[in-house]
Design an enzyme around this catalytic site. Structure first.
Site, PDB file in Angstrom:
ATOM      1  N   GLU A   1       0.775  -1.058  -0.042  1.00 32.31           N
ATOM      2  CA  GLU A   1       0.059   0.004  -0.075  1.00 32.31           C
ATOM      3  C   GLU A   1       0.823   1.172   0.028  1.00 32.31           C
ATOM      4  OE1 GLU A   1      -2.909   0.433   2.825  1.00 32.31           O
ATOM      5  OE2 GLU A   1      -3.993  -1.492   2.444  1.00 32.31           O
TER       6      GLU A   1
ATOM      7  N   HIS B   1      -4.968   6.445  -0.636  1.00 30.82           N
ATOM      8  CA  HIS B   1      -4.114   5.226  -0.386  1.00 30.82           C
ATOM      9  C   HIS B   1      -4.585   4.114  -1.294  1.00 30.82           C
ATOM     10  CE1 HIS B   1      -7.373   4.104   2.453  1.00 30.82           C
ATOM     11  NE2 HIS B   1      -6.767   3.047   2.553  1.00 30.82           N
TER      12      HIS B   1
ATOM     13  N   HIS C   1      -5.470  -0.077  -2.048  1.00 28.97           N
ATOM     14  CA  HIS C   1      -5.725  -1.253  -1.749  1.00 28.97           C
ATOM     15  C   HIS C   1      -5.337  -2.235  -2.567  1.00 28.97           C
ATOM     16  CE1 HIS C   1      -9.098  -0.326   1.556  1.00 28.97           C
ATOM     17  NE2 HIS C   1      -7.877   0.228   1.885  1.00 28.97           N
TER      18      HIS C   1
ATOM     19  N   ASP D   1      -8.941   2.194   8.049  1.00 30.64           N
ATOM     20  CA  ASP D   1      -8.949   3.287   7.327  1.00 30.64           C
ATOM     21  C   ASP D   1      -9.805   4.315   7.955  1.00 30.64           C
ATOM     22  OD1 ASP D   1      -7.681   2.090   5.174  1.00 30.64           O
ATOM     23  OD2 ASP D   1      -9.386   1.561   4.175  1.00 30.64           O
TER      24      ASP D   1
END
Length: 125
Positions: A25, A71, A73, A84
């Site tokens: 990530e 971000h 996944h 999150d």
């Protein structure tokens, strides 16, 4: 803050960042210019892992005006996890998740509470 959308170039950058960091990530903070998300900052000390990314909050500069985060996944699940949501609550009101395989439709935007936001992609001039 009234967010009108995200620039097409910035969205492309986030999708490329997801591809380049895969299978790990990445995490970054976002800011706007005239209500359009155009800036992506990776904070020093940010660590990307296979199941999460962590940001050193003490390294975030003051008064930059971050409006949220982005971000990836790598699993392809484009919905916020409990971790999150905890991260979102500390980093603003607009949060983008990009997911594998990182195509033009493999992203979503969320409020800090995890509800979905429709975010317009604004062409760059």
């Amino acid at each position: 803050m009234n967010i009108r959308g995200i620039s097409a170039d910035t969205l492309s950058l986030l999708l490329i960042m997801g591809q380049e960091s895969h299978p790990r990530e990445f995490a970054a903070l976002l800011s706007t210019e005239e209500g359009v998300i155009r800036n992506v900052d990776i904070i020093p000390g940010t660590i990307g892992g296979s199941a999460s990314a962590s940001v050193l909050f003490e390294m975030i500069p003051l008064n930059v005006g971050y409006i949220g985060s982005a971000h990836s996944h790598p699993s392809g699940a484009i919905r916020p996890s409990e971790a999150d949501l905890a991260f979102f609550s500390r980093t603003g009101s607009c949060h983008i998740i990009v997911g594998h395989p990182y195509g033009q439709d493999d992203w979503r935007c969320f409020h800090a509470d995890g509800t979905s936001i429709e975010l317009e992609v604004i062409p760059d001039e």
